[in-house]
Design a protein around this motif. Structure first.
Motif, mmCIF file in Angstrom:
data_model
loop_
_atom_site.group_PDB
_atom_site.id
_atom_site.type_symbol
_atom_site.label_atom_id
_atom_site.label_comp_id
_atom_site.label_asym_id
_atom_site.label_seq_id
_atom_site.Cartn_x
_atom_site.Cartn_y
_atom_site.Cartn_z
ATOM 1 N N ALA A 181 0.830 -1.200 0.000
ATOM 2 C CA ALA A 181 0.000 0.000 0.000
ATOM 3 C C ALA A 181 0.869 1.257 0.000
ATOM 4 O O ALA A 181 0.613 2.204 -0.748
ATOM 5 C CB ALA A 181 -0.923 -0.004 1.214
ATOM 6 N N HIS A 182 1.923 1.247 0.825
ATOM 7 C CA HIS A 182 2.816 2.409 0.853
ATOM 8 C C HIS A 182 3.507 2.602 -0.486
ATOM 9 O O HIS A 182 3.626 3.715 -0.975
ATOM 10 C CB HIS A 182 3.860 2.248 1.963
ATOM 11 C CG HIS A 182 3.273 2.397 3.331
ATOM 12 N ND1 HIS A 182 3.848 1.871 4.457
ATOM 13 C CD2 HIS A 182 2.148 3.014 3.755
ATOM 14 C CE1 HIS A 182 3.098 2.157 5.503
ATOM 15 N NE2 HIS A 182 2.059 2.840 5.097
ATOM 16 N N MET A 186 -0.100 5.118 -0.907
ATOM 17 C CA MET A 186 -1.099 5.376 0.137
ATOM 18 C C MET A 186 -0.405 5.920 1.389
ATOM 19 O O MET A 186 0.701 5.496 1.716
ATOM 20 C CB MET A 186 -1.807 4.080 0.526
ATOM 21 C CG MET A 186 -2.890 3.659 -0.433
ATOM 22 S SD MET A 186 -3.740 2.242 0.273
ATOM 23 C CE MET A 186 -5.203 2.221 -0.714
ATOM 24 N N THR A 187 -1.074 6.796 2.092
ATOM 25 C CA THR A 187 -0.530 7.283 3.352
ATOM 26 C C THR A 187 -0.825 6.256 4.443
ATOM 27 O O THR A 187 -1.579 5.307 4.213
ATOM 28 C CB THR A 187 -1.172 8.622 3.755
ATOM 29 O OG1 THR A 187 -2.565 8.416 3.887
ATOM 30 C CG2 THR A 187 -0.907 9.701 2.723
ATOM 31 N N ARG A 188 -0.241 6.490 5.625
ATOM 32 C CA ARG A 188 -0.469 5.537 6.717
ATOM 33 C C ARG A 188 -1.942 5.398 7.065
ATOM 34 O O ARG A 188 -2.444 4.303 7.279
ATOM 35 C CB ARG A 188 0.311 5.958 7.957
ATOM 36 C CG ARG A 188 1.636 5.251 8.099
ATOM 37 C CD ARG A 188 2.142 5.326 9.530
ATOM 38 N NE ARG A 188 2.072 6.674 10.043
ATOM 39 C CZ ARG A 188 3.013 7.590 9.852
ATOM 40 N NH1 ARG A 188 4.095 7.277 9.185
ATOM 41 N NH2 ARG A 188 2.890 8.804 10.335
ATOM 42 N N SER A 189 -2.645 6.538 7.120
ATOM 43 C CA SER A 189 -4.053 6.453 7.537
ATOM 44 C C SER A 189 -4.901 5.787 6.452
ATOM 45 O O SER A 189 -5.809 5.020 6.755
ATOM 46 C CB SER A 189 -4.593 7.823 7.918
ATOM 47 O OG SER A 189 -4.705 8.635 6.784
ATOM 48 N N GLN A 190 -4.605 6.060 5.185
ATOM 49 C CA GLN A 190 -5.339 5.378 4.111
ATOM 50 C C GLN A 190 -5.094 3.876 4.179
ATOM 51 O O GLN A 190 -6.016 3.077 4.036
ATOM 52 C CB GLN A 190 -4.877 5.898 2.736
ATOM 53 C CG GLN A 190 -5.398 7.285 2.393
ATOM 54 C CD GLN A 190 -4.757 7.835 1.128
ATOM 55 O OE1 GLN A 190 -3.616 7.499 0.796
ATOM 56 N NE2 GLN A 190 -5.481 8.681 0.425
ATOM 57 N N ARG A 193 -7.087 2.338 7.073
ATOM 58 C CA ARG A 193 -8.535 2.265 6.845
ATOM 59 C C ARG A 193 -8.916 1.279 5.752
ATOM 60 O O ARG A 193 -9.870 0.519 5.877
ATOM 61 C CB ARG A 193 -9.069 3.644 6.443
ATOM 62 C CG ARG A 193 -9.621 4.451 7.603
ATOM 63 C CD ARG A 193 -10.235 5.729 7.114
ATOM 64 N NE ARG A 193 -9.272 6.559 6.402
ATOM 65 C CZ ARG A 193 -9.440 7.042 5.176
ATOM 66 N NH1 ARG A 193 -10.533 6.791 4.505
ATOM 67 N NH2 ARG A 193 -8.512 7.787 4.608
#
Lengths: 309, 268
Positions: A181-182, A186-190, A193
């Motif tokens: 994801a990273h 994507m950011t950590r919060s994305q 979630r």
């Protein structure tokens, strides 16, 4: 000496011990049923009379409300705490750990009483500048009603426990999922979630189901702050008519019924969140044990599908 | 610093700086120094293959390129820009998470264990980040996803969950997922190492097509055949350093260093 011939028939291993155990248990159950049905101390007429009485039903409603609201508070706050404990931010991390430590280190009953008697320490609460001007304030007793005190006592405590369940779930998700994801931007919060939490749910739901059942019964502790939940209502009645056992049976029947209703709900949720987790789907989920009576343990291991690489 | 402008393909565009440029990259895990000062530069439209024994630091190097690992010293620029830092007045300032994420979204990465999102179908895997990160409308993302799946021969698998697919299929989906972000650079971290031998070919075929289409790629691999056929430049890494590099055919036919010879004799 025997030579190796055609394939021969496989005779399953017999389990005579199981049948003996079943017979013993059947006799014990029959004795219990007999006692319940014929002993005059269990006054079933009285039980039937009070089962749907207004006081009991009002109590039942309050128990359900307390369970639902406390669990919502517990799950929402618990999830935030879990994420906070895994956060790289040292301040957030410390605060979340301190919260958990604080609420897990005293009995719920003390916490309930504490919120209930808060007005004794802080008669007024308000918003304003610390150590300075206060803009709005109100009496603690009007702000924290008995119901609110119960929710704070049960919910805040629950959050501490739930946070550990959720943290366990989050840790169970393979780190490769986060990395992918990273790497995709994507950011950590994305990532949390959309990728991590949905997969953690499969691990989180069974213990949360446990917690809901526990909470249902833990609400009975509001007895100490005189909130008329299911058990308190039964107590109010039997203190007048002294029919303790029938009224405790009335309360127990309702706890029993709610548990029966909740169990399949957990099953449904578990199924929803196990989509894609094909390898685990068949084995780990709750299902009635009698379904597997004929099967031997070996067989259920064989049906477990290994994940394909 | 080594430049390898002597490849077979023409450099695309008019950009003056290379796609990836690394200077003095160092990284340590505890006491162990995994990268001990790596320099390289990688031109657009080329395929760089990195080989070497396990523990040589090749995967770590790849992960420093998109800042999944922070470097302890040195710099890596992708398309002329630093990923995790902003340089101003001779100092490097760490960037905010959002900015790093945006830069990472321009670099695709394919992992050894595929790392597809297990709770999403193949199509959902392909449209998730284009929608979340690039803000593309769902229809556009879906359309593009279907084209990409078609290209890797998996258009019938859009509704399947990753764990219902074979390893080779999962890796082809993972490559498509990376491509769905329209990356300018693709990093491959041992993309075929977790596959059954008979499934390796289908993944390498997809990668070869990408290379032929002009994608800039850095591939950490054990597939010497792929490096020879598809790679424009080959690096042999050991103990955190580039031991030897050159055009794949030449390097493989006549390695100069003893360590390279030793390694090649084991894998060939």
């Amino acid at each position: 000496m025997k030579t190796l011939t055609e394939a021969s028939e496989v005779v399953p291993l017999r389990h005579p011990g199981r049948w003996v155990a079943a017979a013993v248990i059947a006799v014990l159950v029959a004795m219990l049923v007999h006692l319940l049905a014929y002993d005059p101390k269990f006054d079933w007429g009285v039980v039937g009379h009070y089962l749907f009485s207004t006081t009991i039903l009002e109590g039942l409603r309050l128990t359900l409300e307390l369970t639902a609201v406390s669990m919502v508070v517990g799950i929402v706050l618990g999830t935030l705490l879990a994420v906070g404990k895994l956060s790289p931010n040292p301040i957030v991390k410390t605060v979340c750990w301190a919260y958990t430590w604080c609420f897990r280190s005293s009995p719920v009953i003390v916490q309930l009483l504490f919120w209930y008697y808060l007005a004794a320490v802080l008669p007024r609460v308000g918003l304003g500048i610390p150590f300075g001007k206060v803009f709005i304030s109100g009496s603690t007793n009007t702000l924290i009603t008995t119901f609110i005190a119960a929710i704070l006592g049960l919910g805040l405590n629950q959050a501490a426990y739930t946070s550990e369940i959720v943290r366990g779930g989050i840790l169970s998700v393979d780190n490769g999922q986060r990395e992918a994801a990273h790497a995709l931007g994507m950011t950590r919060s994305q990532t949390m979630r959309r990728i991590v939490l949905p997969q953690a749910m499969r691990i989180i739901i069974p213990p949360i189901g446990n917690e809901v059942m526990a909470m249902l019964k833990m609400t009975a502790l509001v007895l100490v702050i005189a909130l008329p939940d299911l058990l308190t209502s039964a107590q109010i009645i039997y203190e007048q008519n002294l029919l303790q056992v029938p009224l405790l049976i009335v309360a127990s029947i309702w706890y029993f019924v709610i548990t029966i209703v909740l169990t399949p709900m957990q099953y449904g949720l578990e199924r929803h969140y196990s989509r894609g987790a094909k390898a685990q789907r068949q084995n780990t989920m709750w299902r009635p044990t009698w379904l597997s009576w004929g099967n031997s343990a070996e067989q259920s291991i064989l049906t477990a599908e290994a994940p394909r690489s | 610093m080594t430049s390898h402008d002597a490849g077979t393909k023409l450099t695309q565009g008019f950009e003056t700086y290379p796609m990836v440029q690394a200077i003095g990259v160092r990284k340590r895990f505890g006491r162990h120094e995994v990268l001990r000062g790596v320099d390289f530069s990688h031109e657009r439209g080329r395929v760089l293959c990195i080989i070497g024994p396990s523990g040589s630091g090749k995967s770590t190097l790849l992960r420093t390129i998109n800042h999944l690992e922070k470097v302890d010293a040195g710099q890596i620029r992708v398309d002329g820009q630093l990923i995790g830092y902003r340089d101003k007045d001779g100092k490097l300032y760490e960037r905010r998470e959002k900015e790093i994420a945006r830069r990472r979204s321009e670099i695709g990465m394919v992992f050894q264990n595929f790392n597809l999102f297990h709770h999403m179908t193949v199509l959902e895997n392909l449209i998730e980040t284009p929608m979340m990160v690039l803000g593309r409308p769902r229809e556009d993302a879906l359309e593009r996803a279907e084209v990409l799946l078609e290209r890797v021969g998996l258009s019938d698998k859009g509704g399947a969950y990753p764990r219902e697919l074979s390893g080779g299929q999962q890796q082809r989906v993972a490559i498509s997922r990376a491509l769905a972000m329209d990356p300018k650079l693709l990093l491959f971290d041992e993309p075929t190492s977790a596959l059954d031998p008979e499934l390796v070919g289908e993944v390498l075929d997809v990668m070869q097509d990408l290379a032929a289409g002009g994608m800039t790629m850095i591939v950490v691999t054990h597939e010497i055949g792929f490096a020879r056929e598809v790679g424009d430049w080959l690096v042999f890494m050991d103990q955190g350093l580039f031991v030897e590099e050159g055009r794949p055919r030449e390097l493989l036919a006549a390695p100069a260093q003893g360590r390279t010879k030793e390694f090649l004799s084991k894998v060939l």
